[in-house]
Design an enzyme around this catalytic site. Structure first.
Site, PDB file in Angstrom:
ATOM      1  N   GLY A   1      10.137 -14.306   1.361  1.00  0.00           N
ATOM      2  CA  GLY A   1       9.455 -13.216   2.043  1.00  0.00           C
ATOM      3  C   GLY A   1      10.006 -11.875   1.623  1.00  0.00           C
ATOM      4  O   GLY A   1      11.147 -11.768   1.182  1.00  0.00           O
ATOM      5  N   LYS A   2       9.178 -10.838   1.749  1.00  0.00           N
ATOM      6  CA  LYS A   2       9.588  -9.473   1.433  1.00  0.00           C
ATOM      7  C   LYS A   2       9.045  -8.536   2.497  1.00  0.00           C
ATOM      8  O   LYS A   2       8.093  -8.863   3.187  1.00  0.00           O
ATOM      9  CB  LYS A   2       9.050  -9.040   0.074  1.00  0.00           C
ATOM     10  CG  LYS A   2       9.571  -9.840  -1.104  1.00  0.00           C
ATOM     11  CD  LYS A   2       8.974  -9.316  -2.396  1.00  0.00           C
ATOM     12  CE  LYS A   2       9.448 -10.136  -3.585  1.00  0.00           C
ATOM     13  NZ  LYS A   2       8.861  -9.660  -4.853  1.00  0.00           N
ATOM     14  N   GLY A   3       9.634  -7.362   2.601  1.00  0.00           N
ATOM     15  CA  GLY A   3       9.130  -6.429   3.586  1.00  0.00           C
ATOM     16  C   GLY A   3       9.662  -5.033   3.417  1.00  0.00           C
ATOM     17  O   GLY A   3      10.424  -4.736   2.502  1.00  0.00           O
ATOM     18  N   ALA A   4       9.242  -4.167   4.334  1.00  0.00           N
ATOM     19  CA  ALA A   4       9.588  -2.760   4.256  1.00  0.00           C
ATOM     20  C   ALA A   4      11.078  -2.523   4.434  1.00  0.00           C
ATOM     21  O   ALA A   4      11.601  -1.500   4.029  1.00  0.00           O
ATOM     22  CB  ALA A   4       8.807  -1.986   5.322  1.00  0.00           C
ATOM     23  N   TYR A   5      11.778  -3.464   5.041  1.00  0.00           N
ATOM     24  CA  TYR A   5      13.188  -3.262   5.332  1.00  0.00           C
ATOM     25  C   TYR A   5      14.092  -4.217   4.574  1.00  0.00           C
ATOM     26  O   TYR A   5      15.305  -4.154   4.702  1.00  0.00           O
ATOM     27  CB  TYR A   5      13.433  -3.416   6.836  1.00  0.00           C
ATOM     28  CG  TYR A   5      12.629  -2.455   7.655  1.00  0.00           C
ATOM     29  CD1 TYR A   5      13.130  -1.191   7.947  1.00  0.00           C
ATOM     30  CD2 TYR A   5      11.360  -2.788   8.108  1.00  0.00           C
ATOM     31  CE1 TYR A   5      12.394  -0.295   8.685  1.00  0.00           C
ATOM     32  CE2 TYR A   5      10.616  -1.903   8.849  1.00  0.00           C
ATOM     33  CZ  TYR A   5      11.130  -0.653   9.137  1.00  0.00           C
ATOM     34  OH  TYR A   5      10.392   0.231   9.860  1.00  0.00           O
TER      35      TYR A   5
ATOM     36  N   VAL B   1      14.278  -8.404   2.550  1.00  0.00           N
ATOM     37  CA  VAL B   1      13.645  -9.638   2.102  1.00  0.00           C
ATOM     38  C   VAL B   1      14.077 -10.788   3.002  1.00  0.00           C
ATOM     39  O   VAL B   1      15.009 -10.673   3.794  1.00  0.00           O
ATOM     40  CB  VAL B   1      14.012  -9.969   0.645  1.00  0.00           C
ATOM     41  CG1 VAL B   1      13.581  -8.863  -0.287  1.00  0.00           C
ATOM     42  CG2 VAL B   1      15.507 -10.235   0.518  1.00  0.00           C
ATOM     43  N   VAL B   2      13.396 -11.919   2.844  1.00  0.00           N
ATOM     44  CA  VAL B   2      13.760 -13.153   3.529  1.00  0.00           C
ATOM     45  C   VAL B   2      14.086 -14.187   2.470  1.00  0.00           C
ATOM     46  O   VAL B   2      13.345 -14.349   1.501  1.00  0.00           O
ATOM     47  CB  VAL B   2      12.608 -13.672   4.414  1.00  0.00           C
ATOM     48  CG1 VAL B   2      13.066 -14.897   5.197  1.00  0.00           C
ATOM     49  CG2 VAL B   2      12.115 -12.590   5.350  1.00  0.00           C
TER      50      VAL B   2
ATOM     51  N   LYS C   1      16.924 -13.181   7.038  1.00  0.00           N
ATOM     52  CA  LYS C   1      16.362 -11.868   6.745  1.00  0.00           C
ATOM     53  C   LYS C   1      17.495 -10.923   6.378  1.00  0.00           C
ATOM     54  O   LYS C   1      18.460 -10.781   7.121  1.00  0.00           O
ATOM     55  CB  LYS C   1      15.596 -11.321   7.951  1.00  0.00           C
ATOM     56  CG  LYS C   1      14.369 -12.141   8.283  1.00  0.00           C
ATOM     57  CD  LYS C   1      13.532 -11.456   9.343  1.00  0.00           C
ATOM     58  CE  LYS C   1      12.255 -12.233   9.580  1.00  0.00           C
ATOM     59  NZ  LYS C   1      11.356 -11.539  10.518  1.00  0.00           N
TER      60      LYS C   1
ATOM     61  N   ASP D   1       0.775  -7.996  18.463  1.00  0.00           N
ATOM     62  CA  ASP D   1       0.189  -8.467  17.199  1.00  0.00           C
ATOM     63  C   ASP D   1       0.004  -9.985  17.221  1.00  0.00           C
ATOM     64  O   ASP D   1       0.318 -10.671  16.255  1.00  0.00           O
ATOM     65  CB  ASP D   1       1.064  -8.045  16.018  1.00  0.00           C
ATOM     66  CG  ASP D   1       0.299  -8.066  14.690  1.00  0.00           C
ATOM     67  OD1 ASP D   1      -0.954  -8.042  14.717  1.00  0.00           O
ATOM     68  OD2 ASP D   1       0.939  -8.111  13.629  1.00  0.00           O
TER      69      ASP D   1
END
Length: 505
Positions: A135-139, A141-142, A157, A275
């Protein structure tokens, strides 16, 4: 876990702010990503009415999720806004005949030392061997993390504290100016780091079978890294939308019961999720649904959250959340609406309101009536519940407590759900727990870790397919990707640079 060296008398929070401010994060180019893997699927098997679940009995059978072809990511799943997708926290479900027995669960671990080494076999963080990126994200990765002593995998994370502080809060954005946490007064203003600690302290203590569990929090004050270890749910999301093969009505009913109990627990803890959607509902090995991804969640005081900002996924937003009136609205009612859209997806495989253009989608949500397709044929009780959950007036919209009593949910009283008192206990955190929610301890000076992991990418649930992850600013969960040939002790490939998706306003 061994104790770390003594920390000086300086305020640890102030020390962290100073350390984080000194960290310069370079921007790396976005790494190339492969195509989305094919997903196999068949029609979910018909569900017989579940028998009573008692310790030692067989778990609920898990239907196979429907197959999905490669597709462009739509407004049905694309979230609005760029927030941390932190699937966190705890878990209960079913009626008396469908409740998973609670098992003893260890408390969240607070580590006193973060030791990182880059060996020939893999990158190791304390007792965890970091493996493939999932996983990846704005803050950050996972990564898949293997605990050799337990012979168990977790989802880890790796977050950028600098980006968290810049966003003024974890795991959510700060309340907008003029917003109120209660009907009676303004929300308590917290410093960015105080909000980080307070919310992690609460997330660590959540304990429910229908919410994903946060296992451990590791911190390295000398670096821009914060490590959160979560239960790994390999089966991924309960469904992806759109879907050609939705669930049978009985399966949708069982899943809704899980969601409602998890949602009631969160509301009891004064948390609104904001959400709820199929891709944020992960399927456990026991066949029960667990709520994940608290990226835009809000804490509140009093009886309900009074919100005024827009967050979440466009097709799952309630009419009042996209209104131009400027008035605040109920957070609990938002969660009920999104759950109603989710229930519609369960039985029809698509959202009730769909459009390629966001403004047109908003108009449909606010003005158009819910239409039920002729196929598949569903019961009138189910239609009644969906219509009451998708009531455009939040004042008359059905609440969680009434959903639990609805004839479709309980089979006309034959399968009642447990009361709030039976499956919810209020989580309270002390000032000491907030202060110690993340241990500020020095790491070994010889450590090298993957700053390229923390560069600019939308980061959410660790189960998001790679191809879809490219097209969104905040990931929702998809199938777990584990790179072939990567065993428990394999060396993780060189970590690619990741780019942060711009927030959608």
């Amino acid at each position: 876990m061994e104790s770390g060296p003594a920390v000086c008398c300086q305020d640890p929070r102030a020390e962290l702010v100073d350390r984080v401010a000194a960290i310069n994060v370079a921007h790396l180019e976005e790494a190339d990503e492969g195509p989305e893997p094919a997903r196999n699927g068949v029609d979910p098997p018909p569900r017989a009415r579940a028998a009573s679940v008692i310790p030692g009995s067989a778990s609920r059978p898990t239907p196979v999720r429907p197959s999905l072809s490669a597709r462009k990511f739509s407004l049905q799943e694309r979230p609005a806004g760029s927030c941390l997708g932190a699937q966190v926290g705890p878990y209960s479900t079913g009626p008396a005949s469908h409740i998973s027995p609670r098992s003893w669960r260890r408390p969240t671990i607070e580590s006193h030392r973060v030791a990182i080494s880059d060996t020939e076999d893999c990158v190791q963080l304390n007792q965890y061997k970091l493996q493939s990126e999932i996983g990846k994200g704005a803050y950050g990765v996972v990564r898949l993390a293997y605990n050799e002593s337990e012979d168990r995998h977790y989802a880890m994370k790796v977050l950028s504290k600098k980006k968290l502080l810049k966003q003024y809060g974890f795991p959510r954005r700060p309340p907008p100016r003029g917003s109120q946490a209660t009907q009676g007064g303004p929300a308590k203003q917290l410093l960015p780091l105080e909000r980080v600690y307070q919310e992690i302290a609460i997330l660590k203590k959540l304990d429910h079978v229908n919410v994903v569990k946060l296992i451990e929090v590791l911190d390295d004050p000398a670096e821009d890294n914060l490590y959160l270890v979560f239960d790994l749910l390999r089966k991924g999301p309960v469904m992806e939308v759109p879907c050609d093969k939705p669930f049978p009505e009985e399966q949708a009913r069982l899943y809704l019961r899980d969601i409602i109990l998890g949602l009631e627990y969160l509301h009891c803890q004064k948390i609104v999720h904001r959400d709820i959607k199929p891709s944020n509902l992960l399927l456990g090995d026991d066949g029960h649904v667990k709520i994940a991804d608290f990226g835009v969640s809000n804490q509140f005081e009093g009886n309900d959250a009074q919100l005024s900002s827009t967050a979440g996924t466009p097709a799952f937003m309630a009419p009042e959340a996209i209104s131009d009136s400027g008035q605040s609205f109920s957070g609990k009612a938002l969660d009920v609406w999104a759950t109603g859209v989710t229930l519609y997806c369960f039985v029809y495989g698509k959202c009730p309101f769909i459009d390629d253009y966001i403004l047109t989608l908003h108009r449909k949500i606010k003005n158009e009536a819910v239409v039920f397709p002729e196929e598949p044929e569903v019961s009138e009780d189910l239609k009644d519940l969906i219509l009451r959950m998708l009531d455009k007036n939040p004042e008359t919209r059905i609440g969680v407590s009434d959903i639990k009593l609805h004839p479709w949910v309980t089979k006309h009283g034959e399968e009642p759900l447990p009361s709030e008192e039976e499956h919810c206990s209020v989580v309270e955190v002390t000032e000491e727990e907030v202060k110690n929610s993340v241990r500020l301890i020095p790491s070994w000076t010889t450590v090298i870790l993957v700053k390229s992991m923390l560069r600019k990418r939308s980061f959410g649930n660790p189960f998001e397919p790679q191809a879809r992850r490219e097209e969104r600013s905040m990931s929702a969960p998809g199938s777990l990707l584990m790179k072939e040939g990567c065993g428990e002790g394999c060396k993780s490939p060189e970590l690619p640079g990741v780019q942060e998706d711009e927030a959608a306003s």
